[in-house]
Design a protein around this motif. Structure first.
Motif, short mmCIF file in Angstrom:
data_model
loop_
_atom_site.label_atom_id
_atom_site.label_comp_id
_atom_site.label_asym_id
_atom_site.label_seq_id
_atom_site.Cartn_x
_atom_site.Cartn_y
_atom_site.Cartn_z
N CYS A 85 6.25 4.36 5.75
CA CYS A 85 5.67 5.40 6.60
C CYS A 85 6.72 6.46 6.92
O CYS A 85 7.80 6.14 7.43
N VAL A 101 6.54 8.43 -0.21
CA VAL A 101 5.52 7.61 0.41
C VAL A 101 4.50 7.13 -0.61
O VAL A 101 4.13 5.94 -0.64
N ASN A 105 3.56 3.28 -1.47
CA ASN A 105 2.27 2.82 -0.96
C ASN A 105 1.18 2.75 -2.02
O ASN A 105 0.33 1.84 -1.98
N TYR A 144 1.38 9.65 4.89
CA TYR A 144 1.04 8.25 5.13
C TYR A 144 -0.47 8.02 5.09
O TYR A 144 -0.97 7.16 4.35
N LYS A 148 -2.80 5.98 2.26
CA LYS A 148 -3.67 4.86 2.60
C LYS A 148 -5.13 5.16 2.26
O LYS A 148 -5.89 4.24 1.91
#
Length: 245
Positions: A85, A101, A105, A144, A148
């Motif tokens: 994050c 990021v 992720n 972030y 996601k």
């Protein structure tokens, strides 16, 4: 207790991943704990020498990640927790921040899937941990939250394509969890829960084969409701959150 499972967890050296590794091991399951910190992995092994085996893993290294995970067969449950994050300062906009990021992720998580998928079989469970941050356009969370959101879409798409192989794909969307990562936040985190609460919620959801594991329930319900509002309302709500932070 049911028969012992083989559980592989990324991000197992801290936070949610570490608690999951400890809880599954305490239940008598065999855990492959993956992470970059060799010392932290060794400490996990020392706590449950018969149930935890450490695997050094840096998801930003494509070849090593795929090669290392390709060696694991007969895995019953894969839980991909590891994540990064970083918050964006729009006055100092940085595309490199997005690259860092997303490389962990999204791309890093998919490197794990690439390495593990050939050895998964009917009845295996692939659990991908995202975040409720995907549900609203939160301030400074472009990288972030965007990563996601991408991860959640990929998870849903994998649910479609892997169903015919009998592989269950489950999506996890935590709210604020008290971890080393969230301890760096300088804003209010409503309905924050402990790693123990997070682990219990995830393990219960996995046992029940829930395709959408969102917690805490009230916080998740509120954000899901807000995400269905007209976009102008969502933006107004997010601006209120920004002003309050």
């Amino acid at each position: 207790m049911s028969d012992p499972m083989q559980v592989l967890i990324t991000g197992a050296t801290s936070g949610i991943g570490k608690q999951l590794a400890l809880d599954y091991a305490a239940e008598g399951h065999h855990v492959v704990a993956c992470g970059r910190n060799q010392q932290a992995l060794s400490e996990l092994e020392q706590r449950y020498p018969e149930h935890i085996a450490g695997q050094v893993l840096d998801m930003t290294n494509a070849q090593e990640t795929v090669q290392a995970l390709r060696a694991y067969s007969n895995v019953d449950v894969v839980i991909l927790v590891a994540g990064l994050c970083e918050y964006l300062d729009v006055d100092n906009f940085s595309a490199d921040l997005f690259a860092r990021v997303f490389d962990v992720n999204v791309v890093g998580t998919m490197r794990c899937v690439e390495g593990l998928l050939p050895n998964l079989r009917a009845g295996s469970k692939l659990v991908i941990v995202g975040s409720t941050a995907r549900l609203l356009p939160f301030t400074k969370a472009q990288a972030y939250g965007g990563s996601k959101a991408a991860l959640h879409y990929i998870t849903q798409s994998l649910q479609v394509d892997l169903a015919e192989r009998g592989i269950k794909v489950l999506s996890v969307s935590p709210g604020f969890v008290e971890t080393p990562m969230t301890q760096q936040n300088d804003f209010e985190m409503p309905m924050q829960v402990s790693v123990e609460f997070a682990s219990n919620s995830i393990r219960r959801g996995i046992a029940k084969n829930k395709v959408d594991i969102t917690f805490p329930r009230t916080f998740g319900w509120f954000l899901k409701f807000a995400s269905r509002l007209p976009q102008s309302w969502q933006l107004a709500l997010s601006r209120r959150f920004k002003q309050a932070s």
